[in-house]
Write a protein that holds these residues in place. Structure first.
Motif, mmCIF file in Angstrom:
data_model
loop_
_atom_site.group_PDB
_atom_site.id
_atom_site.type_symbol
_atom_site.label_atom_id
_atom_site.label_comp_id
_atom_site.label_asym_id
_atom_site.label_seq_id
_atom_site.Cartn_x
_atom_site.Cartn_y
_atom_site.Cartn_z
ATOM 1 N N LEU A 1 34.017 38.384 44.677
ATOM 2 C CA LEU A 1 34.506 38.082 46.024
ATOM 3 C C LEU A 1 35.435 39.180 46.517
ATOM 4 O O LEU A 1 35.361 39.610 47.673
ATOM 5 N N GLN A 2 36.314 39.643 45.642
ATOM 6 C CA GLN A 2 37.218 40.724 46.021
ATOM 7 C C GLN A 2 36.451 41.986 46.368
ATOM 8 O O GLN A 2 36.749 42.666 47.354
ATOM 9 N N SER A 3 35.454 42.307 45.561
ATOM 10 C CA SER A 3 34.681 43.532 45.793
ATOM 11 C C SER A 3 33.903 43.472 47.105
ATOM 12 O O SER A 3 33.619 44.505 47.712
ATOM 13 N N ARG A 4 33.603 42.254 47.555
ATOM 14 C CA ARG A 4 32.897 42.075 48.829
ATOM 15 C C ARG A 4 33.869 42.024 50.014
ATOM 16 O O ARG A 4 33.444 41.879 51.163
ATOM 17 N N GLY A 5 35.156 42.106 49.717
ATOM 18 C CA GLY A 5 36.146 42.039 50.780
ATOM 19 C C GLY A 5 36.441 40.626 51.237
ATOM 20 O O GLY A 5 37.101 40.425 52.267
ATOM 21 N N GLU A 6 35.986 39.647 50.477
ATOM 22 C CA GLU A 6 36.217 38.243 50.836
ATOM 23 C C GLU A 6 37.489 37.762 50.134
ATOM 24 O O GLU A 6 37.478 36.924 49.242
ATOM 25 N N TRP A 7 38.607 38.296 50.597
ATOM 26 C CA TRP A 7 39.870 38.102 49.887
ATOM 27 C C TRP A 7 40.391 36.682 49.976
ATOM 28 O O TRP A 7 40.944 36.161 48.999
ATOM 29 N N SER A 8 40.267 36.036 51.111
ATOM 30 C CA SER A 8 40.768 34.659 51.223
ATOM 31 C C SER A 8 39.970 33.726 50.320
ATOM 32 O O SER A 8 40.539 32.823 49.686
ATOM 33 N N GLN A 9 38.652 33.951 50.227
ATOM 34 C CA GLN A 9 37.829 33.141 49.329
ATOM 35 C C GLN A 9 38.198 33.405 47.874
ATOM 36 O O GLN A 9 38.190 32.492 47.039
ATOM 37 N N ALA A 10 38.538 34.662 47.573
ATOM 38 C CA ALA A 10 38.952 35.003 46.216
ATOM 39 C C ALA A 10 40.250 34.291 45.851
ATOM 40 O O ALA A 10 40.414 33.786 44.732
ATOM 41 N N VAL A 11 41.187 34.240 46.810
ATOM 42 C CA VAL A 11 42.452 33.532 46.573
ATOM 43 C C VAL A 11 42.188 32.048 46.315
ATOM 44 O O VAL A 11 42.755 31.450 45.394
ATOM 45 N N THR A 12 41.309 31.458 47.117
ATOM 46 C CA THR A 12 40.982 30.044 46.941
ATOM 47 C C THR A 12 40.373 29.787 45.568
ATOM 48 O O THR A 12 40.748 28.831 44.869
ATOM 49 N N ALA A 13 39.446 30.651 45.155
ATOM 50 C CA ALA A 13 38.808 30.494 43.848
ATOM 51 C C ALA A 13 39.830 30.662 42.728
ATOM 52 O O ALA A 13 39.796 29.933 41.725
ATOM 53 N N PHE A 14 40.746 31.601 42.912
ATOM 54 C CA PHE A 14 41.781 31.833 41.897
ATOM 55 C C PHE A 14 42.697 30.621 41.774
ATOM 56 O O PHE A 14 43.059 30.203 40.667
ATOM 57 N N GLU A 15 43.078 30.050 42.897
ATOM 58 C CA GLU A 15 43.987 28.908 42.879
ATOM 59 C C GLU A 15 43.354 27.678 42.237
ATOM 60 O O GLU A 15 44.074 26.776 41.775
ATOM 61 N N LYS A 16 42.023 27.638 42.180
ATOM 62 C CA LYS A 16 41.324 26.510 41.565
ATOM 63 C C LYS A 16 41.140 26.677 40.060
ATOM 64 O O LYS A 16 40.703 25.750 39.385
ATOM 65 N N MET A 17 41.499 27.857 39.540
ATOM 66 C CA MET A 17 41.320 28.091 38.108
ATOM 67 C C MET A 17 42.244 27.200 37.293
ATOM 68 O O MET A 17 43.372 26.916 37.683
ATOM 69 N N ASP A 18 41.751 26.784 36.154
ATOM 70 C CA ASP A 18 42.541 25.987 35.227
ATOM 71 C C ASP A 18 43.734 26.820 34.754
ATOM 72 O O ASP A 18 43.564 27.935 34.256
ATOM 73 N N THR A 19 44.942 26.298 34.923
ATOM 74 C CA THR A 19 46.134 27.048 34.512
ATOM 75 C C THR A 19 46.215 27.232 32.997
ATOM 76 O O THR A 19 47.094 27.940 32.514
ATOM 77 N N HIS A 20 45.297 26.612 32.280
ATOM 78 C CA HIS A 20 45.207 26.846 30.834
ATOM 79 C C HIS A 20 45.014 28.331 30.548
ATOM 80 O O HIS A 20 45.429 28.832 29.499
ATOM 81 N N TYR A 21 44.401 29.035 31.502
ATOM 82 C CA TYR A 21 44.104 30.464 31.319
ATOM 83 C C TYR A 21 45.172 31.361 31.948
ATOM 84 O O TYR A 21 44.989 32.571 32.057
#
Length: 229
Positions: free
Chosen positions: A39-59
């Motif tokens: 997503l970042q490489s495609r310039g879709e930064w807001s979508q990348a942020v959303t996907a990141f925020e959904k990651m399990d904090t276990h990681y």
């Protein structure tokens, strides 16, 4: 997929990601990080942020998680910039200490950055030139050179710059195939006051289509005019 992304071959990266998605569980952390990078490489930064925020904090302790979180903060300006991001580098590999150095550099805390960087550079400098960092616009060696300039340690800065130029241009047979290395060379030319060459390199390559070029908007290297570093 990493190689295609590093070469800015985004469609090929997306195809490989689709294949991996069919083989791996949706919650696989490597797959999730690959999606964020795509997503970042495609310039879709807001979508990348959303996907990141959904990651399990276990990681949240992994290097990729820490780097992604820090880099997202580096790209913000003014009132949009989040609070101070800290990097937990204790009892972890040296790469976390490097990341703490980069985070200090990006927040204009050069004495702190040198504290993280210097001993590693003197004892394990290969960590300063890893492709997966170059590929997303991180060139630790140039961060260190900038901070040496900022703290009046010109001789050390010159030595680091000399080393960094060789590491960038000799990384592959043609460094211009890798946008991350082009960006590193542009930073080098800025630090050495070669503005015409810097602009020529930017104009003559495909760096403009590389999503991480937005780093230039907040990169401290570009805040100072040549000769005023």
């Amino acid at each position: 997929a990493f190689t295609q992304r590093a070469l800015n071959n985004i469609e090929e990266d997306s195809l490989l990601l689709d294949r991996a998605s069919a083989l791996l569980e949706p919650g696989d952390p490597y797959l999730q990080f690959a999606r964020i990078l795509n997503l970042q490489s495609r310039g879709e930064w807001s979508q990348a942020v959303t996907a990141f925020e959904k990651m399990d904090t276990h990681y949240s302790g992994t290097y990729l998680y820490q780097r992604t979180r820090a880099q997202m903060s580096w790209m913000q300006n003014g009132s949009d910039k989040p609070g101070k991001v800290s990097i937990d580098y204790r009892s972890r590999s040296d790469r976390y200490r490097l990341l703490a150095g980069a985070n200090a550099f990006w927040n204009n805390r050069c004495a702190e950055a040198i504290g993280y960087y210097e001993s590693l550079y003197n004892n394990n400098s290969i960590l300063f030139r890893l492709l997966d960092d170059y590929a997303v616009g991180i060139s630790h060696e140039l961060n260190l050179a900038y901070c040496y300039f900022q703290t009046g340690q010109t001789r050390k800065a010159d030595l680091v710059l000399e080393s960094s130029l060789g590491n960038i241009t000799n990384f592959t047979e043609d460094f211009k195939k890798l946008p991350g290395l082009i960006y590193a060379k542009i930073r080098y030319l800025r630090l050495t006051g070669q503005e015409e060459k810097r602009q020529s390199l930017a104009d003559d390559t495909a760096i403009g289509s590389w999503s991480w070029i937005r780093l230039m908007e907040t990169d401290p290297v570009f805040d100072s005019m040549p000769g005023q570093i």
